[in-house]
Motif scaffolding. Structure first.
Motif, PDB file in Angstrom:
ATOM      1  N   VAL A   1       0.824  -1.199   0.000  1.00 14.87           N
ATOM      2  CA  VAL A   1       0.000   0.000   0.000  1.00 14.87           C
ATOM      3  C   VAL A   1       0.866   1.261   0.000  1.00 14.87           C
ATOM      4  CG1 VAL A   1      -0.243   0.197   2.518  1.00 14.87           C
ATOM      5  CG2 VAL A   1      -2.101   0.977   1.019  1.00 14.87           C
ATOM      6  N   GLU A   2       2.094   1.159   0.502  1.00 18.94           N
ATOM      7  CA  GLU A   2       3.010   2.295   0.492  1.00 18.94           C
ATOM      8  C   GLU A   2       3.249   2.806  -0.929  1.00 18.94           C
ATOM      9  OE1 GLU A   2       4.578   4.060   2.768  1.00 18.94           O
ATOM     10  OE2 GLU A   2       3.990   3.008   4.597  1.00 18.94           O
ATOM     11  N   SER A   3       3.254   1.888  -1.882  1.00 20.22           N
ATOM     12  CA  SER A   3       3.511   2.278  -3.273  1.00 20.22           C
ATOM     13  C   SER A   3       2.317   2.967  -3.912  1.00 20.22           C
ATOM     14  CB  SER A   3       3.888   1.043  -4.096  1.00 20.22           C
ATOM     15  OG  SER A   3       5.045   0.423  -3.584  1.00 20.22           O
ATOM     16  N   LEU A   4       1.152   2.819  -3.315  1.00 22.02           N
ATOM     17  CA  LEU A   4      -0.048   3.466  -3.842  1.00 22.02           C
ATOM     18  C   LEU A   4      -0.244   4.849  -3.266  1.00 22.02           C
ATOM     19  CD1 LEU A   4      -2.671   3.253  -5.525  1.00 22.02           C
ATOM     20  CD2 LEU A   4      -3.760   2.202  -3.523  1.00 22.02           C
ATOM     21  N   ARG A   5       0.271   5.082  -2.057  1.00 17.89           N
ATOM     22  CA  ARG A   5      -0.011   6.319  -1.343  1.00 17.89           C
ATOM     23  C   ARG A   5       0.476   7.545  -2.113  1.00 17.89           C
ATOM     24  NH1 ARG A   5       2.059   4.917   3.123  1.00 17.89           N
ATOM     25  NH2 ARG A   5       0.095   4.000   3.801  1.00 17.89           N
TER      26      ARG A   5
END
Length: 506
Positions: A476-480
């Motif tokens: 999810v870090e890559s989507l933020r």
């Protein structure tokens, strides 16, 4: 002379099939609004549609499926300016001479910008990821992040030497929004706390204090400090996992709260630390906050009280200059910023305020994230988007737009059984959620409600992983804040510019 009641026709009509109805009286016992009445002499049940709020309780529990609820067939003459809802409001105010109240969120036919944004999907050059076969990471940390991270080698192994600020660890980037004990029932409060603990996320006490029975879930509870300071003392602040200072609420920016005295029973009296039977009135402003400097003083007073061991959240309503306000809050020391959009729900709010004050969370979130990045302070506070989050796709879009996580309130209540009749302020919730009536409250089984909330968040987690996998993202870090994964559909150039996304096809 009082206005004749027939000027305001009922909103809904009860239709009873005489061939199916067995006169069992279930509808009579289940309705808290006195819609159904049993005539003992004639041995027949009658229904008065005047009081019907379309909560569906009677129709749902009717053993023979004899009851239907439909919009009242009497219609006003069509008029694009003087709509039916406008006329009803005028008739009601001419009758009661007061402020119109409502519950839940904004129900006006205005754009849902989540529905006008589309997510990206991987194809040939950037392969998708199968969440059933590959690890997917939804773990989210909420709190202030350092400017940089320092390491040193100890026995040949790198060890971080930077002291991190306190963080909240979420197994799924969804938390339960602030809902006070008083605005919702004891059983509903228990269900939210239990579900938060089981899923690995957090519930929020709202401004009603923390009931003594919920302290066993305190490691998954955020305690709130609102303008009324109900239930606030040093023990309360140190009990929760984090402390939230509520400045504004999306459903009623700039408005205080009111819990009627008839709802303040012994348990609520003890929890809120106010006399039993007295109105719980929270003022519109905090009477010690009139500037960013005042807010900073409160933030650090709370940090001192909790020995800097917990993150401090500041909740603000999404308003026109929200990005500047957000910047000030972060510079004042807020570790987490909660932004509540104008579709946020509420137990009670003036109808005109709910429907006409504030801005959509989509625009507010994009503006705040951009402003904090431009000023180089985005890492100093996590962003929580709140107000109108309805499904897992909304969660994914909010994160791509700049949120670290989201709050859900209305969606959680619906999962427990709420039918959005919007009459929370009456205290007559037939589903046992927004009421303190002992007879009504026991209709909500907290263990069943917990199971439904857990199922909701677990299913959303699976769907978020599916969406991320389709984008070729495994964390999810890559989507933020990755707005390249969003495209606008049917939006104006100005709307695209504010949201910071491209149009579909670009």
């Amino acid at each position: 002379m009082q206005l004749r009641k027939w000027l305001v026709e009922p909103e809904f009509r009860i239709e009873r099939d005489p061939e199916k109805c067995i006169q069992c009286g279930v509808c009579v016992r289940q309705c808290a609004n006195d819609v159904h009445e049993y005539d003992e002499e004639e041995e027949v049940v009658y229904s008065d549609s005047t009081n019907c709020v379309s909560c569906h309780r009677c129709a749902t529990l009717c053993p023979t499926d004899a009851i239907s609820i439909r919009p009242f067939p009497l219609e006003f003459r069509p008029n694009a300016v003087w709509t039916a809802s406008t006329l009803r409001n005028l008739y009601k105010q001419a009758d009661i001479g007061g402020v119109l109240l409502t519950g839940m969120g904004n129900d006006q036919d205005q754009p849902m910008y989540w529905d006008r944004m589309l997510l990206n999907a991987s194809q040939v050059t950037n392969p998708s990821i199968d969440p059933l076969r590959e690890p997917m990471e939804l773990l989210t940390y909420i709190g202030r992040k350092p400017d940089s991270v320092q390491f040193e080698r100890i026995a040949g192994q790198p060890r971080m030497t930077t002291q991190l600020e306190p963080q909240l660890q979420l197994q799924v980037p969804v938390m339960f929004a602030a809902m006070s004990y008083g605005s919702i029932s004891y059983n509903a409060s228990v269900a939210l706390a239990q579900a938060a603990q089981q899923v690995g996320t957090f519930a929020n006490t709202g401004e009603g204090g923390l009931h003594k029975d919920l302290r066993e879930y305190a490691d998954h509870m955020i305690v709130q400090v609102a303008s009324g300071r109900f239930g606030v003392d040093s023990d309360y602040l140190n009990t929760g996992a984090a402390v939230e200072i509520k400045i504004g609420q999306g459903a009623k920016p700039g408005i205080g709260g009111h819990l009627p005295g008839e709802k303040v029973d012994a348990a609520i009296s003890a929890t809120r630390m106010i006399p039993e039977g007295t109105d719980a009135l929270s003022p519109a402003p905090h009477h010690d906050i009139y500037s960013i400097e005042d807010l900073r003083q409160l933030i650090y007073a709370i940090k001192e009280a909790v020995c800097y061991s917990k993150p401090i959240l500041v909740k603000i309503a999404a308003v026109h200059n929200v990005s500047a306000i957000a910047s000030g809050c972060v510079r004042a020391g807020a570790d987490v910023l909660v932004i509540d959009g104008y579709r946020g729900g509420t137990g009670a709010a003036p109808t005109m305020v709910r429907n006409n004050v504030g801005i959509p969370i989509e625009f507010a979130l994009a503006a705040v994230d951009s402003r904090l990045r431009e000023e180089g302070i985005r890492h100093q506070a996590s962003l929580i988007a709140s107000g109108g989050i309805r499904c897992s796709a909304d969660v994914a879009k909010a994160i791509a737009l700049g949120a670290d996580a989201v709050n859900i309130g209305t969606a959680a209540l619906v999962a427990m059984g709420c039918h959005l009749c919007q009459k929370c302020y009456t205290g007559k919730c037939n589903w046992g959620i927004a009421t303190q009536d002992p007879y009504l409250t026991k209709r909500l089984n907290p263990n069943i409600a917990t199971r439904r909330l857990v199922s909701l968040l677990e299913s959303w987690a699976l769907e978020i992983k599916e969406l991320m996998g389709g984008m070729g993202i495994n964390a999810v870090e890559s989507l933020r804040g990755n707005r390249e994964h969003l495209r606008g559909l049917g939006l104006t150039n100005r709307e695209l510019q504010i949201l910071g996304i491209k149009a579909a096809g670009e």
